[in-house]
Motif scaffolding. Structure first.
Motif, short mmCIF file in Angstrom:
data_model
loop_
_atom_site.label_atom_id
_atom_site.label_comp_id
_atom_site.label_asym_id
_atom_site.label_seq_id
_atom_site.Cartn_x
_atom_site.Cartn_y
_atom_site.Cartn_z
N SER A 176 0.85 -1.19 0.00
CA SER A 176 0.00 0.00 0.00
C SER A 176 0.88 1.24 0.00
CB SER A 176 -0.92 0.01 1.22
OG SER A 176 -0.17 -0.02 2.43
N TYR A 177 0.44 2.25 -0.73
CA TYR A 177 1.21 3.48 -0.90
C TYR A 177 0.61 4.58 -0.03
CZ TYR A 177 3.24 7.60 -3.15
OH TYR A 177 3.89 8.79 -3.39
N HIS A 178 1.48 5.34 0.64
CA HIS A 178 1.03 6.43 1.51
C HIS A 178 1.87 7.67 1.22
CE1 HIS A 178 -1.24 3.52 3.99
NE2 HIS A 178 -0.22 2.71 3.70
N GLN A 179 1.30 8.82 1.53
CA GLN A 179 1.99 10.09 1.31
C GLN A 179 1.60 11.05 2.41
OE1 GLN A 179 2.56 11.60 -2.78
NE2 GLN A 179 1.47 13.43 -2.09
N THR A 180 2.56 11.78 2.95
CA THR A 180 2.29 12.75 4.00
C THR A 180 3.26 13.91 3.84
OG1 THR A 180 2.03 13.06 6.39
CG2 THR A 180 3.86 11.65 5.66
N ALA A 235 -9.75 7.23 -3.83
CA ALA A 235 -8.33 7.52 -4.05
C ALA A 235 -8.05 9.02 -4.00
CB ALA A 235 -7.88 6.94 -5.39
N LEU A 236 -8.96 9.83 -4.56
CA LEU A 236 -8.79 11.28 -4.51
C LEU A 236 -8.88 11.79 -3.07
CD1 LEU A 236 -10.98 12.33 -7.57
CD2 LEU A 236 -8.51 12.07 -7.50
N LEU A 237 -9.84 11.26 -2.32
CA LEU A 237 -9.97 11.68 -0.92
C LEU A 237 -8.75 11.25 -0.11
CD1 LEU A 237 -13.73 10.87 -0.22
CD2 LEU A 237 -12.70 13.09 -0.63
N GLU A 238 -8.20 10.07 -0.40
CA GLU A 238 -7.01 9.61 0.31
C GLU A 238 -5.84 10.54 0.02
OE1 GLU A 238 -4.48 7.33 2.69
OE2 GLU A 238 -6.67 7.50 2.57
N GLN A 239 -5.71 11.02 -1.20
CA GLN A 239 -4.63 11.94 -1.54
C GLN A 239 -4.78 13.25 -0.77
OE1 GLN A 239 -3.80 12.32 -5.71
NE2 GLN A 239 -3.06 14.40 -5.50
N VAL A 240 -5.99 13.78 -0.70
CA VAL A 240 -6.22 15.02 0.05
C VAL A 240 -5.96 14.79 1.54
CG1 VAL A 240 -7.97 16.72 0.69
CG2 VAL A 240 -7.84 15.90 -1.66
N ARG A 241 -6.42 13.64 2.04
CA ARG A 241 -6.21 13.36 3.47
C ARG A 241 -4.73 13.30 3.82
NH1 ARG A 241 -5.03 9.46 7.02
NH2 ARG A 241 -4.44 8.03 5.35
N ARG A 276 -1.42 17.94 -8.40
CA ARG A 276 -1.46 16.49 -8.19
C ARG A 276 -2.90 15.99 -8.20
NH1 ARG A 276 2.65 17.15 -4.17
NH2 ARG A 276 1.04 17.04 -2.58
N LEU A 277 -3.78 16.77 -7.55
CA LEU A 277 -5.18 16.36 -7.51
C LEU A 277 -5.80 16.45 -8.90
CD1 LEU A 277 -7.47 15.48 -5.64
CD2 LEU A 277 -8.06 17.88 -5.33
N ALA A 278 -5.45 17.50 -9.66
CA ALA A 278 -5.99 17.64 -11.01
C ALA A 278 -5.52 16.50 -11.91
CB ALA A 278 -5.59 18.99 -11.60
#
Length: 824
Positions: free
Chosen positions: A290-294, A506-512, A493-495
């Motif tokens: 699983s991939y994560h970003q912070t 997946a979009l919500l996970e990126q914003v979170r 990145r979101l666009a």
């Protein structure tokens, strides 16, 4: 709430629930059966005997009686424990709640414990997976959050082979359904996959409980109940090497989990090459990770904070790409991570891009200022100025005042570089006083006697002030540029993710992950609830996502019916502004997805309509020849009696009606396809009625006409208007009893003309409801309605008692055309 969870129907969930109810009853608990679905299974029904059962509530829907849980009766009885089967069940329309789990929540709110059952395929998050496995769409789903709130979840496990044997023995379904079940839903592969899904979901539920326990007790040290290997990614070319190395470590440890983490610096400037992280993310997910970003200012600190939160046991990092000289000035990320990792193992993996290939370079200068840098600059100046003064005093005879001022100016530049304008000005004033006290005559006095010293000090203070102001302005612009870059990066990145068609979770996970939030939900208001709005979750991510806007710590409204709710720490004003921009983009993505689905459904309906029209057209052409042959054969027949004459006449009428029906179908298909030519012009109603009566033949003579003396001309196609009047009059004649002819009434009104055709049935008589309902769906009425709308009019129908009437409304011409003088 206690849930008995099963991988498929027939594993024994209801049986286990009843056993639990009997065990509690034997221990002295007040237990009642709120609702049990035995599905004809004798052993289950026998186990329910002896337990108090609350009678079900009966509801009638579309003429059929259904029974549901009598919620009011259970609440009035108020037992200690209620047994309620099938938690994901959808209640019959007319019930108090839409779903049975909502009934269960009311029981729980009333202080009644509930024992219930659930199949893994009914969980909302697994609905798509189950559909891919079994090919069956589950329409009854349960939000995962409802199941997670259960106090106890017990897996009712059964081997797939055992479950299939139960089916063969008739313990699950009746004999006529066994063969179909075994060859479709209950295939061995399906049952094995569903069982694994249930085990994995329950394992995650246990893991959530462990994480909650650790958080409640302030435990930060990792517990090696399950190996979690985390690989740190920078987006550099060494990423694939690290991912594969971490995957091999994971593969050698059964039951372990692979995680990948990329930390975005808070300034937003240190960015990987475009597309690098996307490829590495795809590699991680292809290897089962699983991939994560912070985000984080300090990379090692952010790594360790994430590792503690996820109970990571091993960290895989790449060897530093920095040169030896740079590492002497500041330790690398790997060394600092090892220093603070504690019990977490850290693997440093060498790679081709490790230190040695790159040329030595100095550390990057500080970016921007802030309170910490301001006080650091002040403290540094307080230490540097005395030390510099002592050195200059030792060489005072050789450097003099100009050398001292140049040295002090260097200290001012350093203070300005670190802290900005105000530390630079303070350092300049302090340096000026020290230069005056120790290096201008008279020494050890703030008095200046020589003009050249006064000029030197003035120039020094002016230069220091200019340097400090320039540094402060540069720091402010740097902060603004960094903020703008970080915001643009997050939005871009979101666009890009939206453009690539990523789904909403997946979009919500990126914003979170960008804002380091705990959970995030996209909520939509249900229409028709204005006094007390009701919301439902469109998509969510994170732990315990809010289900209503006021349940979150943050809210970013998108429009009146769509909002983004989040749990987590508070955000600054700038961050809230960016979150609102991200929410707007997610709202656009949600709208685009809905439009895409609607377009796909429209295309499907259009294709089906095209196929239907083609079939009707083909059938029309194929049937015309047999009907023509039948009519010619009836014409050649020579009757020998009155009975045969009437029979032949009836047959010829039926053949002509069938031919007319085919013509109507053909015209209806052409009309819907846009291939029917219309010529709208002023048409005299008298002429159209005369042509319609001629088409009706002798049967039309019984039609009662009530017309104004000079009806206005209507804008219509003459041939089509005749078709419509003929079809409506013929339909009324067929449904009118003998001796009671239908009536055609025309009435002129401003701008339009209404033509009402009423059959001859007495309005006060009773009428067969099924026949009355069928009349509007008949082919003549449908064709007449569509033709009337194509000519710019409308066609409505009403039923008064036993009489059925149709009203055709057409626009009228501006002026009535005068008849020719030679006319009658």
């Amino acid at each position: 709430m206690r849930i008995h969870l099963g991988a498929a129907p027939g594993v024994g969930k209801t049986y286990a629930m009843l056993q639990e109810g009997r065990r509690l009853c034997e221990q002295g608990a007040d237990v009642v059966i709120g609702l049990v679905e035995p599905h004809g299974r004798r052993l289950t029904a026998a186990l329910a005997e002896g337990l108090e059962t609350i009678p079900r509530h009966t509801l009638v829907h579309r003429g059929t009686a259904f029974t549901e849980l009598d919620l009011d009766a259970v609440l009035a009885r108020h037992p200690q424990v209620a047994l309620v089967d099938e938690l994901a069940h959808t209640n019959v329309p007319g019930s108090r709640n839409t779903k049975r789990w909502q009934d269960v929540e009311e029981l729980l709110d009333a202080g009644i414990d509930v024992v219930t059952t659930l199949n893994i395929q009914h969980l909302e998050s697994l609905n798509d997976v189950v559909r891919q496995i079994t090919g069956v769409v589950q329409h009854e789903t349960l939000p995962d959050e409802v199941a997670r709130r259960a106090d106890e979840i017990e897996l009712v496990d059964l081997l797939p082979e055992t479950l299939r044997r139960r089916l063969v023995h008739g313990d699950v379904y009746p004999p006529d359904r066994v063969e179909g079940a075994l060859t479709h839903y209950f295939r061995l592969g399906n049952l094995t996959a569903l069982r694994e899904l249930a085990l994995l979901w329950l394992a995650d539920r246990v893991e959530e409980g462990l994480q909650r326990y650790r958080a409640e007790h302030g435990i930060t040290a990792p517990w090696e109940t399950r190996e979690r290997i985390m690989v740190g990614l920078t987006g550099g070319p060494e990423g694939e090497t690290l991912i594969r190395r971490a995957a091999r470590i994971t593969a050698r440890t059964p039951g372990s989990e692979l995680l990948a983490l990329h930390i975005v610096p808070g300034d937003g400037l240190t960015l990987p090459a475009p597309g690098a992280l996307a490829g590495q993310r795809a590699l991680v997910e292809s290897l089962g990770g699983s991939y994560h970003q912070t985000t984080g200012e300090d990379i090692p600190e952010a790594l360790l904070r994430f590792a503690e939160a996820e109970n990571v046991t091993q960290i895989v990092l790449g060897a530093s790409r920095r040169g030896r000289f740079s590492l002497l000035l500041r330790a690398g990320v790997g060394r600092r991570t090892i220093h603070g990792s504690g019990p977490i193992d850290v693997h440093i993996v060498t790679h081709e891009q490790a230190a040695g290939a790159a040329s030595p370079r100095l550390p990057r200068p500080p970016r921007g200022t802030g309170p910490a840098r301001l006080w650091s600059a002040m403290a540094g100046a307080a230490v540097l100025l005395p030390l510099l003064t002592l050195v200059l005093i030792a060489v005072r005879d050789r450097v003099g005042l100009p050398g001292a001022l140049m040295s002090y100016l260097l200290a001012v530049v350093v203070a300005a570089f670190v802290g900005g304008t105000y530390p630079a000005l303070a350092t300049a004033v302090a340096a000026g006083l020290l230069a005056d006290f120790y290096f201008t005559a008279p020494l050890h006095s703030l008095k200046v006697t020589r003009p050249v010293d006064i000029v030197a000090l003035a120039v020094f203070l002016t230069a220091a002030w200019l340097v400090g102001a320039a540094a402060g302005a540069a720091a402010r612009r740097t902060r603004q540029a960094l903020r703008a870059t970080s915001e643009a990066r997050a939005l871009s990145r979101l666009a890009v993710a939206i453009a690539r068609g990523q789904d909403l979770p997946a979009l919500l996970e990126q914003v979170r992950e960008n804002f380091a939030l705990t959970s995030l939900s996209l909520l939509q208001r249900e229409p028709g609830h204005t006094a007390e709005p009701r919301w439902y979750v469109v998509a969510s991510t994170g732990e315990r996502p809010p289900e209503r806007p006021y349940e979150g710590d943050l809210e970013a409204p998108i429009d009146d019916d769509l909002t983004l709710a989040a749990r987590g720490h508070g955000l600054s004003g700038d961050d809230q502004r960016i979150l609102a921009a991200c929410a707007a983009q997610i709202g656009i993505a949600h709208t685009q997805g809905r439009l895409t689905r609607h377009a796909a459904e429209t295309d499907t309906l259009a294709a089906a309509e095209h196929t239907r029209a083609s079939l009707l057209l083909t059938a029309s052409h194929d049937l015309r020849a047999p009907l023509r042959a039948a009519e010619e054969a009836l014409v050649r027949l020579r009757p020998t009696s009155d009975g045969e004459t009437r029979g032949i006449a009836t047959a010829r009428s039926a053949v002509r009606r069938a031919t007319q029906l085919l013509t109507d179908l053909d015209d209806l298909s052409r009309l819907h396809a846009g291939a029917l030519d219309l010529y709208l012009r002023p048409v005299d109603l008298d002429e159209a009625l005369t042509a319609a009566l001629d088409d009706l033949g002798t049967g039309g003579h019984t039609l009662v006409l009530r017309l104004p003396e000079q009806p206005p001309y209507v804008l219509a196609d003459a041939a089509l208007l005749t078709r419509v009047l003929t079809a409506l009059a013929a339909d009324a004649l067929r449904h009118s009893p003998p001796g009671a002819p239908p009536t055609l009434t025309a009435e002129a009104r401003p701008g339009h003309l209404t033509i009402r055709i009423t059959d001859g049935i007495d309005p006060d008589t009773e009428r067969d409801g099924s026949r009355a309902d069928a009349r509007p769906d008949s082919l003549p009425l449908r064709l007449s309605r569509d033709l009337g709308e194509a000519m710019g009019g409308t066609l409505d129908h009403t039923t008064t008692g036993g009489a059925f009437s149709v009203t055709l409304t057409l626009p009228t011409a501006a002026h009535r055309i005068a008849p020719s003088p030679a006319g009658p």
